[in-house]
Every structure is written in structure tokens, then in C-alpha cells.
Write a protein that holds these residues in place. Structure first.
Motif, PDB file in Angstrom:
ATOM      1  N   MET A 131      59.320  -9.363  56.913  1.00 19.27           N
ATOM      2  CA  MET A 131      60.313  -9.390  55.846  1.00 19.27           C
ATOM      3  C   MET A 131      60.990  -8.023  55.744  1.00 19.27           C
ATOM      4  SD  MET A 131      58.609 -11.696  52.857  1.00 19.27           S
ATOM      5  CE  MET A 131      60.156 -12.469  52.421  1.00 19.27           C
ATOM      6  N   ILE A 132      62.310  -8.038  55.840  1.00 19.78           N
ATOM      7  CA  ILE A 132      63.097  -6.812  55.661  1.00 19.78           C
ATOM      8  C   ILE A 132      63.811  -6.953  54.322  1.00 19.78           C
ATOM      9  CG2 ILE A 132      64.972  -5.393  56.578  1.00 19.78           C
ATOM     10  CD1 ILE A 132      62.595  -5.392  58.462  1.00 19.78           C
ATOM     11  N   ILE A 133      63.506  -6.065  53.390  1.00 22.13           N
ATOM     12  CA  ILE A 133      64.035  -6.193  52.031  1.00 22.13           C
ATOM     13  C   ILE A 133      65.437  -5.582  51.952  1.00 22.13           C
ATOM     14  CG2 ILE A 133      63.588  -5.683  49.600  1.00 22.13           C
ATOM     15  CD1 ILE A 133      61.414  -7.428  50.959  1.00 22.13           C
ATOM     16  N   GLY A 134      66.381  -6.333  51.368  1.00 24.02           N
ATOM     17  CA  GLY A 134      67.767  -5.874  51.292  1.00 24.02           C
ATOM     18  C   GLY A 134      68.183  -5.474  49.887  1.00 24.02           C
ATOM     19  N   SER A 135      69.284  -4.739  49.794  1.00 27.09           N
ATOM     20  CA  SER A 135      69.868  -4.396  48.503  1.00 27.09           C
ATOM     21  C   SER A 135      71.300  -3.955  48.762  1.00 27.09           C
ATOM     22  CB  SER A 135      69.059  -3.297  47.802  1.00 27.09           C
ATOM     23  OG  SER A 135      69.577  -3.068  46.503  1.00 27.09           O
ATOM     24  N   TYR A 136      71.736  -2.902  48.073  1.00 25.00           N
ATOM     25  CA  TYR A 136      73.099  -2.406  48.243  1.00 25.00           C
ATOM     26  C   TYR A 136      72.997  -0.897  48.436  1.00 25.00           C
ATOM     27  CZ  TYR A 136      78.025  -1.525  47.065  1.00 25.00           C
ATOM     28  OH  TYR A 136      79.339  -1.131  47.084  1.00 25.00           O
ATOM     29  N   TRP A 137      73.034  -0.468  49.708  1.00 25.55           N
ATOM     30  CA  TRP A 137      72.949   0.958  50.032  1.00 25.55           C
ATOM     31  C   TRP A 137      74.179   1.342  50.863  1.00 25.55           C
ATOM     32  CZ3 TRP A 137      68.132  -1.845  51.212  1.00 25.55           C
ATOM     33  CH2 TRP A 137      67.131  -1.646  50.251  1.00 25.55           C
ATOM     34  N   PRO A 138      75.339   1.460  50.203  1.00 20.05           N
ATOM     35  CA  PRO A 138      76.594   1.609  50.955  1.00 20.05           C
ATOM     36  C   PRO A 138      76.665   2.869  51.818  1.00 20.05           C
ATOM     37  CG  PRO A 138      76.969   1.823  48.582  1.00 20.05           C
ATOM     38  CD  PRO A 138      75.552   1.406  48.752  1.00 20.05           C
ATOM     39  N   LYS A 139      75.879   3.894  51.493  1.00 22.32           N
ATOM     40  CA  LYS A 139      75.913   5.126  52.308  1.00 22.32           C
ATOM     41  C   LYS A 139      75.339   4.869  53.702  1.00 22.32           C
ATOM     42  CE  LYS A 139      75.762   8.703  48.701  1.00 22.32           C
ATOM     43  NZ  LYS A 139      75.061   8.228  47.494  1.00 22.32           N
ATOM     44  N   LYS A 140      74.587   3.768  53.841  1.00 21.04           N
ATOM     45  CA  LYS A 140      73.960   3.441  55.123  1.00 21.04           C
ATOM     46  C   LYS A 140      74.478   2.073  55.576  1.00 21.04           C
ATOM     47  CE  LYS A 140      70.566   4.639  57.995  1.00 21.04           C
ATOM     48  NZ  LYS A 140      70.594   5.868  58.760  1.00 21.04           N
ATOM     49  N   PRO A 141      75.567   2.057  56.360  1.00 28.09           N
ATOM     50  CA  PRO A 141      76.203   0.775  56.703  1.00 28.09           C
ATOM     51  C   PRO A 141      75.302  -0.200  57.455  1.00 28.09           C
ATOM     52  CG  PRO A 141      77.437   2.649  57.640  1.00 28.09           C
ATOM     53  CD  PRO A 141      76.277   3.217  56.909  1.00 28.09           C
ATOM     54  N   LEU A 162      71.776  -7.429  50.659  1.00 28.63           N
ATOM     55  CA  LEU A 162      71.745  -8.709  49.952  1.00 28.63           C
ATOM     56  C   LEU A 162      72.276  -8.467  48.543  1.00 28.63           C
ATOM     57  CD1 LEU A 162      68.347 -10.515  50.769  1.00 28.63           C
ATOM     58  CD2 LEU A 162      70.576 -10.949  51.757  1.00 28.63           C
ATOM     59  N   GLY A 163      72.403  -9.542  47.766  1.00 32.62           N
ATOM     60  CA  GLY A 163      72.850  -9.389  46.387  1.00 32.62           C
ATOM     61  C   GLY A 163      74.231  -9.984  46.167  1.00 32.62           C
ATOM     62  N   PHE A 164      74.929  -9.459  45.161  1.00 32.52           N
ATOM     63  CA  PHE A 164      76.233 -10.012  44.795  1.00 32.52           C
ATOM     64  C   PHE A 164      77.315  -9.654  45.806  1.00 32.52           C
ATOM     65  CE2 PHE A 164      74.316  -9.977  40.459  1.00 32.52           C
ATOM     66  CZ  PHE A 164      74.535 -11.316  40.148  1.00 32.52           C
ATOM     67  N   ASP A 165      77.159  -8.485  46.447  1.00 32.83           N
ATOM     68  CA  ASP A 165      78.261  -7.930  47.230  1.00 32.83           C
ATOM     69  C   ASP A 165      78.103  -8.192  48.727  1.00 32.83           C
ATOM     70  OD1 ASP A 165      80.537  -6.583  47.836  1.00 32.83           O
ATOM     71  OD2 ASP A 165      80.041  -4.766  46.744  1.00 32.83           O
ATOM     72  N   THR A 166      77.899  -9.435  49.126  1.00 30.79           N
ATOM     73  CA  THR A 166      77.771  -9.752  50.549  1.00 30.79           C
ATOM     74  C   THR A 166      78.005 -11.242  50.741  1.00 30.79           C
ATOM     75  OG1 THR A 166      76.394  -9.469  52.525  1.00 30.79           O
ATOM     76  CG2 THR A 166      75.262 -10.204  50.514  1.00 30.79           C
ATOM     77  N   ASN A 167      77.962 -11.692  51.997  1.00 36.44           N
ATOM     78  CA  ASN A 167      77.993 -13.127  52.273  1.00 36.44           C
ATOM     79  C   ASN A 167      76.995 -13.424  53.383  1.00 36.44           C
ATOM     80  OD1 ASN A 167      79.275 -12.801  54.916  1.00 36.44           O
ATOM     81  ND2 ASN A 167      81.107 -12.260  53.750  1.00 36.44           N
ATOM     82  N   GLU A 168      76.735 -14.691  53.595  1.00 33.25           N
ATOM     83  CA  GLU A 168      75.713 -15.135  54.542  1.00 33.25           C
ATOM     84  C   GLU A 168      75.915 -14.527  55.934  1.00 33.25           C
ATOM     85  OE1 GLU A 168      72.338 -17.562  55.685  1.00 33.25           O
ATOM     86  OE2 GLU A 168      73.170 -17.351  53.661  1.00 33.25           O
ATOM     87  N   ALA A 169      77.138 -14.614  56.462  1.00 36.35           N
ATOM     88  CA  ALA A 169      77.398 -14.169  57.846  1.00 36.35           C
ATOM     89  C   ALA A 169      77.125 -12.673  58.014  1.00 36.35           C
ATOM     90  CB  ALA A 169      78.832 -14.494  58.233  1.00 36.35           C
ATOM     91  N   LYS A 170      77.599 -11.903  57.063  1.00 37.39           N
ATOM     92  CA  LYS A 170      77.435 -10.443  57.112  1.00 37.39           C
ATOM     93  C   LYS A 170      75.948 -10.060  57.056  1.00 37.39           C
ATOM     94  CE  LYS A 170      79.233  -6.433  54.570  1.00 37.39           C
ATOM     95  NZ  LYS A 170      80.095  -6.063  53.423  1.00 37.39           N
ATOM     96  N   SER A 171      75.223 -10.696  56.147  1.00 36.01           N
ATOM     97  CA  SER A 171      73.800 -10.374  55.990  1.00 36.01           C
ATOM     98  C   SER A 171      72.973 -10.861  57.177  1.00 36.01           C
ATOM     99  CB  SER A 171      73.263 -10.961  54.683  1.00 36.01           C
ATOM    100  OG  SER A 171      73.872 -10.307  53.583  1.00 36.01           O
ATOM    101  N   GLN A 172      73.341 -12.011  57.721  1.00 35.79           N
ATOM    102  CA  GLN A 172      72.646 -12.516  58.913  1.00 35.79           C
ATOM    103  C   GLN A 172      72.776 -11.504  60.061  1.00 35.79           C
ATOM    104  OE1 GLN A 172      70.713 -15.080  59.888  1.00 35.79           O
ATOM    105  NE2 GLN A 172      70.766 -16.413  58.094  1.00 35.79           N
ATOM    106  N   ALA A 173      73.991 -10.967  60.251  1.00 36.89           N
ATOM    107  CA  ALA A 173      74.233 -10.009  61.341  1.00 36.89           C
ATOM    108  C   ALA A 173      73.409  -8.729  61.145  1.00 36.89           C
ATOM    109  CB  ALA A 173      75.721  -9.680  61.427  1.00 36.89           C
ATOM    110  N   LEU A 174      73.334  -8.259  59.893  1.00 41.37           N
ATOM    111  CA  LEU A 174      72.557  -7.045  59.602  1.00 41.37           C
ATOM    112  C   LEU A 174      71.070  -7.272  59.865  1.00 41.37           C
ATOM    113  CD1 LEU A 174      74.325  -5.922  56.293  1.00 41.37           C
ATOM    114  CD2 LEU A 174      74.326  -4.635  58.442  1.00 41.37           C
ATOM    115  N   LEU A 175      70.567  -8.446  59.450  1.00 39.99           N
ATOM    116  CA  LEU A 175      69.147  -8.747  59.623  1.00 39.99           C
ATOM    117  C   LEU A 175      68.811  -8.893  61.114  1.00 39.99           C
ATOM    118  CD1 LEU A 175      66.411  -9.295  58.315  1.00 39.99           C
ATOM    119  CD2 LEU A 175      67.086 -11.679  57.978  1.00 39.99           C
ATOM    120  N   LYS A 176      69.719  -9.531  61.840  1.00 38.45           N
ATOM    121  CA  LYS A 176      69.496  -9.748  63.269  1.00 38.45           C
ATOM    122  C   LYS A 176      69.338  -8.419  64.015  1.00 38.45           C
ATOM    123  CE  LYS A 176      71.093 -12.191  67.308  1.00 38.45           C
ATOM    124  NZ  LYS A 176      72.186 -12.702  68.092  1.00 38.45           N
ATOM    125  N   ALA A 177      70.124  -7.416  63.601  1.00 38.98           N
ATOM    126  CA  ALA A 177      70.095  -6.103  64.271  1.00 38.98           C
ATOM    127  C   ALA A 177      68.698  -5.481  64.249  1.00 38.98           C
ATOM    128  CB  ALA A 177      71.108  -5.168  63.628  1.00 38.98           C
TER     129      ALA A 177
END
Length: 307
Positions: free
Chosen positions: A199-209, A214-229
Motif C-alpha cells: 500500500m502506497i499512501i497518497g495525499s497532496y504534496w505538490p512540491k513533489k510531482p 489522492l483526494g479532491f484534487d486528482t482523477n483516476e487516470a492521473k493517480s493510476q499513473a502515479l501509483l504504477k510508477a
């Protein structure tokens, strides 16, 4: 609600910027509440708090010592009552007592009882069911994804935050004996232990692209790509059991330490024991909590299975 709040610290806007943005868009008066500084970083302004003339002040119990040495006496002298709350220990009784104390202070005992019942019913259902499961516990690695795939975020011991949650719902945390409270582990260790679930825990850390978002400021596709990396860019990770068997998940870092962490209890239990918890709908529970008890709309992405 804002009329009831005389002043507040900046933690929400500092650490959960996506939530703050969403909440203030829907309730702009939140942004007008006077800011009183934060006990934890010694910017807390006791004189200003006294000048705002509140009846009570709520302090998280983990800031108790700092608060008592820096500020409590001034507030006592001004007749401001201090109430300590604890949503951090992931402990049912402490949650109940905290809800009750806030309800009493605000003269909203009935509302508090409703919230407490919702909370207790959901958590108890999960914990009772976990006790009846008689099979080997899945081994689990949990990491806060704020450093992105190229760094290493915090892992947890069995009695702190995510570690405590995972342990209570029947996960065998691989870091339970190697991390004191919370801290990164050696990358080799993860490969060596080769957990069943990651499990990789997400949030909103804009300084680290590259951080997990996860949260209010994202969508499924964007978060899937980040998790896959995380699973493709780290050395040795493509060969890990959890990656091979598609058991990589994410949930939001701001969900524990809240009354709606019931949804996290459900999500972790369902992740560890999908068969036993197939009738449980964590996202439905979180949405229901928003609908029943919060003045804000539900939205965004809070739970994710890497597809």
C-alpha cells in the motif's frame, strides 16, 4: 459552523491543501476564521486566543506537553477551558470520548451520540469479523508516498497510525519490528520480505510531482499513473509478489485521525480479506458520512487498486 469557531490553526491548509481548497470553496467563511498559530511549531499565540474570547480550546493530546509548557496557564487564567482530543491512536474508546467531549462543549450531545453510534457500529463490525477469520495473515508493506518512486517514504510500527490500523484489521506488517514509530526502511528489506500486499499512501504534496496523489484534487487516470510508477521504476519491484499478483493499493493519508477513519478500517480489511468483506463498501461509507454529518460535498479519489 464557522460562527462557532473563534480561531483555528493552519494545519488543514498546510498539510491537506486539497481538502482546504474544497472546503473553503463550498464554505468561504472558513477562510475568514482568525488564524492563531500552531502549538507544534511554537507559533501558537496565546494572547490572541484569549483576545478572541473563546469558551473552550481543543488540543490534540499528542501536543499536550508542549501546550502545557507554552500556553495553558495563560488560557486557564482567562477562564478558557482546555479539552484534549485523540483521534490519532486509532483506539475506539478514545474516539468515542473525543466525540462526546466535543458534543458536550458545543451543546450538541444528540448529534455527537449519532456520530459516535455510526462510528462504533462500523468499526465494531470490522473488528468483530476479523476475529472470526481463521487463515494465515497476509504480509503487508505500507509506505507514505510523499517521496515518490525515487525516494523512500515513511513505513510504520504496529502501534502508530497506518501500522496500528493495518495490524488491528488482521494484516501482518513487515515493518512492525524494524521501525520504531515511523521512518523509512532499507529498500533491500522490502525485496527480501517480498510482501503479499503493498500500500502506497497518497495525499497532496505538490512540491513533489512524483508523489502519490489522492483526494479532491486528482482523477483516476492521473493517480493510476502515479501509483504504477512506484511498481515499475523501483529496482526489483516489478518482480515483487504483490506487484505480480496485482495486489498494490493506495488510500488517502488524511483519512485516519478523523471520525470517518471507519472507511479506512473497512478498506484495509477488504484489501486483506476480500472474500470475508465482499459485502462492505468503504467508499459508500465515506460518502454516507459526508452526506449525513459534513457540510461539504463528497468528491475526488480516496481509495485505489492499481489496475
Amino acid at each position: 459552523t464557522p460562527k462557532v469557531i473563534a480561531g483555528m490553526d493552519t494545519s488543514l491548509q498546510d498539510y491537506r491543501a486539497d481538502m482546504w481548497k474544497h472546503f473553503t470553496a463550498e464554505m468561504p467563511e472558513l477562510a475568514k476564521i482568525p488564524v492563531v498559530g500552531t502549538v507544534g511549531d511554537k507559533t501558537f499565540n496565546a494572547e490572541q486566543v484569549v483576545a478572541l474570547n473563546p469558551d473552550v480550546i481543543f488540543i490534540p493530546v499528542d501536543l499536550k506537553n508542549q501546550y502545557e509548557s507554552d500556553a495553558k496557564q495563560k488560557l486557564d487564567e482567562a477562564g478558557v477551558q482546555t479539552i484534549y482530543i485523540d483521534y490519532h491512536a486509532e483506539n475506539l474508546e478514545k474516539h468515542q470520548k473525543s466525540i462526546e467531549a466535543i458534543g458536550k462543549a458545543l451543546g450538541k450531545e444528540e448529534r455527537a451520540a449519532e456520530i459516535s453510534k455510526f462510528y462504533t457500529d462500523h468499526v465494531t463490525k470490522v473488528l468483530d469479523r476479523v476475529k472470526t477469520i481463521n487463515k494465515p495473515k497476509p504480509t503487508v508493506y505500507i509506505e507514505t508516498g510523499n517521496e515518490g518512486p525515487e525516494g523512500l517514504g515513511f513505513a510504520y510500527s504496529a502501534n502508530v497510525a497506518w501500522g496500528a490500523l493495518a495490524t488491528q484489521v488482521g494484516g501482518d506488517l513487515i515493518t512492525k519490528d524494524v521501525v520504531q514509530k515511523a521512518g523509512p526502511v532499507n529498500p533491500e528489506f522490502i525485496l527480501e520480505r517480498n510482501p503479499d500486499i503493498i500500500m502506497i499512501i497518497g495525499s497532496y504534496w505538490p512540491k513533489k510531482p512524483t508523489s502519490m496523489r489522492l483526494g479532491f484534487d486528482t482523477n483516476e487516470a492521473k493517480s493510476q499513473a502515479l501509483l504504477k510508477a512506484f511498481t515499475t521504476e523501483r529496482e526489483g519491484w516489478p518482480e515483487l509478489k504483490a506487484v505480480q499478483s496485482k495486489n498494490v493499493f493506495s488510500t488517502h493519508h488524511g483519512l485516519p485521525r478523523e471520525v470517518y477513519d471507519v472507511a479506512v478500517f473497512e478498506y484495509l480489511a477488504k484489501t486483506f480479506y476480500p472474500e470475508e468483506f465482499k459485502d462492505v463498501d468503504p467508499e459508500g461509507t465515506l460518502k454516507e458520512f459526508y452526506d449525513k454529518f459534513l457540510p461539504f460535498s463528497y468528491g475526488g479519489v480516496w481509495f485505489m487498486h492499481l489496475n
